[in-house]
Scaffold this motif. Sequence first.
Motif, PDB file in Angstrom:
ATOM      1  N   ARG A 243       0.842  -1.189   0.000  1.00  0.00           N
ATOM      2  CA  ARG A 243       0.000   0.000   0.000  1.00  0.00           C
ATOM      3  C   ARG A 243       0.877   1.238   0.000  1.00  0.00           C
ATOM      4  NH1 ARG A 243      -2.598  -3.971   2.879  1.00  0.00           N
ATOM      5  NH2 ARG A 243      -4.708  -4.424   2.115  1.00  0.00           N
ATOM      6  N   ALA A 244       0.474   2.205  -0.820  1.00  0.00           N
ATOM      7  CA  ALA A 244       1.260   3.424  -0.951  1.00  0.00           C
ATOM      8  C   ALA A 244       0.306   4.590  -1.146  1.00  0.00           C
ATOM      9  CB  ALA A 244       2.221   3.301  -2.130  1.00  0.00           C
ATOM     10  N   ILE A 245       0.864   5.796  -1.170  1.00  0.00           N
ATOM     11  CA  ILE A 245       0.051   6.990  -1.368  1.00  0.00           C
ATOM     12  C   ILE A 245       0.778   7.926  -2.318  1.00  0.00           C
ATOM     13  CG2 ILE A 245       1.013   8.165   0.667  1.00  0.00           C
ATOM     14  CD1 ILE A 245      -1.858   9.317   1.118  1.00  0.00           C
ATOM     15  N   ALA A 246       0.046   8.454  -3.289  1.00  0.00           N
ATOM     16  CA  ALA A 246       0.613   9.373  -4.273  1.00  0.00           C
ATOM     17  C   ALA A 246      -0.016  10.746  -4.089  1.00  0.00           C
ATOM     18  CB  ALA A 246       0.358   8.863  -5.686  1.00  0.00           C
ATOM     19  N   PHE A 247       0.788  11.787  -4.407  1.00  0.00           N
ATOM     20  CA  PHE A 247       0.334  13.156  -4.212  1.00  0.00           C
ATOM     21  C   PHE A 247       0.322  13.875  -5.561  1.00  0.00           C
ATOM     22  CE2 PHE A 247       2.123  11.690  -0.242  1.00  0.00           C
ATOM     23  CZ  PHE A 247       1.142  12.056   0.674  1.00  0.00           C
ATOM     24  N   VAL A 248      -0.903  14.243  -5.975  1.00  0.00           N
ATOM     25  CA  VAL A 248      -1.093  14.906  -7.265  1.00  0.00           C
ATOM     26  C   VAL A 248      -1.445  16.357  -7.006  1.00  0.00           C
ATOM     27  CG1 VAL A 248      -2.395  14.940  -9.418  1.00  0.00           C
ATOM     28  CG2 VAL A 248      -1.892  12.755  -8.294  1.00  0.00           C
ATOM     29  N   ALA A 249      -0.519  17.255  -7.361  1.00  0.00           N
ATOM     30  CA  ALA A 249      -0.727  18.693  -7.189  1.00  0.00           C
ATOM     31  C   ALA A 249      -0.941  19.344  -8.543  1.00  0.00           C
ATOM     32  CB  ALA A 249       0.466  19.317  -6.481  1.00  0.00           C
ATOM     33  N   VAL A 250      -1.995  20.147  -8.638  1.00  0.00           N
ATOM     34  CA  VAL A 250      -2.309  20.874  -9.873  1.00  0.00           C
ATOM     35  C   VAL A 250      -2.383  22.353  -9.532  1.00  0.00           C
ATOM     36  CG1 VAL A 250      -3.910  21.079 -11.805  1.00  0.00           C
ATOM     37  CG2 VAL A 250      -3.683  18.889 -10.607  1.00  0.00           C
ATOM     38  N   ASN A 251      -1.635  23.189 -10.289  1.00  0.00           N
ATOM     39  CA  ASN A 251      -1.641  24.613  -9.956  1.00  0.00           C
ATOM     40  C   ASN A 251      -2.654  25.389 -10.787  1.00  0.00           C
ATOM     41  OD1 ASN A 251      -0.467  25.126 -12.439  1.00  0.00           O
ATOM     42  ND2 ASN A 251       1.538  25.679 -11.606  1.00  0.00           N
ATOM     43  N   ASP A 252      -2.695  26.711 -10.568  1.00  0.00           N
ATOM     44  CA  ASP A 252      -3.703  27.543 -11.219  1.00  0.00           C
ATOM     45  C   ASP A 252      -3.456  27.721 -12.717  1.00  0.00           C
ATOM     46  OD1 ASP A 252      -1.417  28.953 -10.739  1.00  0.00           O
ATOM     47  OD2 ASP A 252      -2.382  30.617  -9.692  1.00  0.00           O
ATOM     48  N   GLY A 254      -2.861  24.959 -14.531  1.00  0.00           N
ATOM     49  CA  GLY A 254      -3.140  23.633 -15.061  1.00  0.00           C
ATOM     50  C   GLY A 254      -1.912  22.747 -15.155  1.00  0.00           C
ATOM     51  N   ASP A 255      -0.798  23.157 -14.510  1.00  0.00           N
ATOM     52  CA  ASP A 255       0.415  22.340 -14.489  1.00  0.00           C
ATOM     53  C   ASP A 255       0.338  21.339 -13.342  1.00  0.00           C
ATOM     54  OD1 ASP A 255       1.405  23.857 -16.579  1.00  0.00           O
ATOM     55  OD2 ASP A 255       2.491  25.231 -15.257  1.00  0.00           O
ATOM     56  N   ILE A 256       1.024  20.227 -13.506  1.00  0.00           N
ATOM     57  CA  ILE A 256       1.116  19.227 -12.442  1.00  0.00           C
ATOM     58  C   ILE A 256       2.565  19.095 -12.003  1.00  0.00           C
ATOM     59  CG2 ILE A 256      -0.917  17.944 -13.160  1.00  0.00           C
ATOM     60  CD1 ILE A 256       0.913  15.925 -14.560  1.00  0.00           C
ATOM     61  N   ALA A 339       4.722  21.047 -15.001  1.00  0.00           N
ATOM     62  CA  ALA A 339       4.574  20.956 -16.452  1.00  0.00           C
ATOM     63  C   ALA A 339       3.143  20.585 -16.787  1.00  0.00           C
ATOM     64  CB  ALA A 339       5.532  19.910 -17.025  1.00  0.00           C
ATOM     65  N   LYS A 340       2.750  20.871 -18.029  1.00  0.00           N
ATOM     66  CA  LYS A 340       1.433  20.471 -18.501  1.00  0.00           C
ATOM     67  C   LYS A 340       1.340  18.941 -18.513  1.00  0.00           C
ATOM     68  CE  LYS A 340      -0.586  24.412 -19.373  1.00  0.00           C
ATOM     69  NZ  LYS A 340       0.321  25.248 -18.570  1.00  0.00           N
ATOM     70  N   PRO A 341       0.176  18.391 -18.173  1.00  0.00           N
ATOM     71  CA  PRO A 341       0.038  16.923 -18.156  1.00  0.00           C
ATOM     72  C   PRO A 341       0.239  16.327 -19.549  1.00  0.00           C
ATOM     73  CG  PRO A 341      -1.793  17.988 -17.016  1.00  0.00           C
ATOM     74  CD  PRO A 341      -1.056  19.071 -17.731  1.00  0.00           C
ATOM     75  N   ARG A 342       1.106  15.326 -19.607  1.00  0.00           N
ATOM     76  CA  ARG A 342       1.310  14.543 -20.832  1.00  0.00           C
ATOM     77  C   ARG A 342       1.294  13.068 -20.435  1.00  0.00           C
ATOM     78  NH1 ARG A 342       3.490  16.128 -25.502  1.00  0.00           N
ATOM     79  NH2 ARG A 342       4.832  14.281 -25.501  1.00  0.00           N
ATOM     80  N   PRO A 343       0.106  12.477 -20.344  1.00  0.00           N
ATOM     81  CA  PRO A 343       0.012  11.093 -19.874  1.00  0.00           C
ATOM     82  C   PRO A 343       0.886  10.122 -20.653  1.00  0.00           C
ATOM     83  CG  PRO A 343      -2.163  12.091 -19.957  1.00  0.00           C
ATOM     84  CD  PRO A 343      -1.229  13.071 -20.597  1.00  0.00           C
ATOM     85  N   ALA A 344       1.109  10.379 -21.936  1.00  0.00           N
ATOM     86  CA  ALA A 344       1.912   9.461 -22.744  1.00  0.00           C
ATOM     87  C   ALA A 344       3.348   9.364 -22.250  1.00  0.00           C
ATOM     88  CB  ALA A 344       1.898   9.896 -24.209  1.00  0.00           C
ATOM     89  N   ASP A 345       3.816  10.370 -21.501  1.00  0.00           N
ATOM     90  CA  ASP A 345       5.185  10.348 -20.984  1.00  0.00           C
ATOM     91  C   ASP A 345       5.297   9.621 -19.650  1.00  0.00           C
ATOM     92  OD1 ASP A 345       5.927  11.803 -23.174  1.00  0.00           O
ATOM     93  OD2 ASP A 345       6.114  13.719 -22.115  1.00  0.00           O
ATOM     94  N   LEU A 346       4.169   9.177 -19.113  1.00  0.00           N
ATOM     95  CA  LEU A 346       4.168   8.574 -17.785  1.00  0.00           C
ATOM     96  C   LEU A 346       4.073   7.059 -17.869  1.00  0.00           C
ATOM     97  CD1 LEU A 346       1.608  10.961 -16.021  1.00  0.00           C
ATOM     98  CD2 LEU A 346       4.105  11.121 -16.002  1.00  0.00           C
ATOM     99  N   PRO A 347       4.671   6.340 -16.911  1.00  0.00           N
ATOM    100  CA  PRO A 347       4.454   4.893 -16.834  1.00  0.00           C
ATOM    101  C   PRO A 347       3.002   4.594 -16.520  1.00  0.00           C
ATOM    102  CG  PRO A 347       5.632   5.668 -14.892  1.00  0.00           C
ATOM    103  CD  PRO A 347       5.561   6.828 -15.838  1.00  0.00           C
ATOM    104  N   SER A 348       2.579   3.370 -16.773  1.00  0.00           N
ATOM    105  CA  SER A 348       1.153   3.037 -16.701  1.00  0.00           C
ATOM    106  C   SER A 348       0.552   3.287 -15.320  1.00  0.00           C
ATOM    107  CB  SER A 348       0.929   1.586 -17.137  1.00  0.00           C
ATOM    108  OG  SER A 348       1.716   0.704 -16.368  1.00  0.00           O
ATOM    109  N   HIS A 365      -8.538  22.575 -15.644  1.00  0.00           N
ATOM    110  CA  HIS A 365      -7.383  21.799 -15.221  1.00  0.00           C
ATOM    111  C   HIS A 365      -7.391  20.383 -15.778  1.00  0.00           C
ATOM    112  CE1 HIS A 365      -6.361  25.110 -12.835  1.00  0.00           C
ATOM    113  NE2 HIS A 365      -7.158  24.861 -11.797  1.00  0.00           N
ATOM    114  N   ALA A 366      -8.573  19.830 -16.000  1.00  0.00           N
ATOM    115  CA  ALA A 366      -8.638  18.435 -16.414  1.00  0.00           C
ATOM    116  C   ALA A 366      -8.031  18.260 -17.797  1.00  0.00           C
ATOM    117  CB  ALA A 366     -10.087  17.943 -16.422  1.00  0.00           C
ATOM    118  N   SER A 367      -7.049  17.350 -17.872  1.00  0.00           N
ATOM    119  CA  SER A 367      -6.392  17.059 -19.156  1.00  0.00           C
ATOM    120  C   SER A 367      -6.279  15.564 -19.278  1.00  0.00           C
ATOM    121  CB  SER A 367      -5.015  17.711 -19.222  1.00  0.00           C
ATOM    122  OG  SER A 367      -4.344  17.334 -20.393  1.00  0.00           O
TER     123      SER A 367
END
Length: 368
Positions: A243-252, A254-256, A339-348, A365-367
Amino acid sequence: MGNQKSQTFPTAALFGWYDKHGRDLPWRRRWPYLASAYHVWLSEIMLQQTVVATVIPYFLDFTRRWPTINDLASAPLDDVLAAWAGLGYYARARNLHKAAVMVATEWGGQFSGDHRHANAVADLRALPGVGPYTAGAIAAIAFGQQAVVVDGNIERLFSRYFAITTPLPAAKTEIAAAYAAILPVDRPSDWPQALMDFANAVCTPKQPLCDGCCFAESCQALARGLVDQLPVKPVKTPKPVRRAIAFVAVNDQGDIFLHRRPNQGLLGGMLAFPEIGLASKQADQNLDQTMAPFAADWVLLDEPVLHVFTHFALEMKICLASIEGTPQPIADDIKGHWAKPRPADLPSLMRKIWKAAAAMLLPPHASR
């Protein structure tokens, strides 16, 4: 034993089947033509723990972006890792780049080995990420050598044809010996590919097509009624849960906030959200918002993201925060960027986390 197997194995029938039904894949050539060693190596690394249909678009993208191994060696590692995102097992991508650099700098940009080079397999084993199977595949398919090439498909086919009842993985030695005993002189590059395709299409894991199979008359498992019992696989044990916890921060804007994970360990070298607990084997950790990398109004999402790795299953809690500006975490071990969200650059796994987080955000913000 070798002579007996050589006399009974239906090599001609196999090649006849392959000529009619073998797959046309972008990294393949048919005898007497040989495939590019770069293409064979690249495809074999990608195919580890991954199915052909998934690999084809990645292979085409890699060879379009980096047509030669020298081009791949010159590419920034970050670009290679980004192009690999979604294939998993990211140590393969790091080793791929290391091997490309080694071939470019130490081997003059050419894979070592041809039909005159008897030690091609041993030389290829020196490349990062290249084990006995991959070295044998390159030697056979790209150099036309008589090399032992045994993947999971061939293990299944040989276990059945020769009625090898030794459980895997102990049976690997016996299967390799059987393979070496029946290696044909003709069409050495087609041989392992024909075996793989036949096992994939006919001698399937479940409900193999024994009726009309060109091996049926001499298949020992079929004669002994053992087809459904072979190969004998080791008893599966339940995967432990982390079990783990991830922290997703989004700024004004729309960067993460993302950071580059250490090269060693899970998702090594990949872009990721800050997290706590992924590397820990303790399943009963207390994971909450107080572990966040910087102060914000963190909201814990109701449902965790579930993800399965090779050796364990993961339940990843997600904390989400909307933040003004571009704060940096206090922790010294997390040096990231906005940076702007680019899901293709992230692991699954990180894609799953972002998808769950983005679903809770309001536009713009949703991308996704």
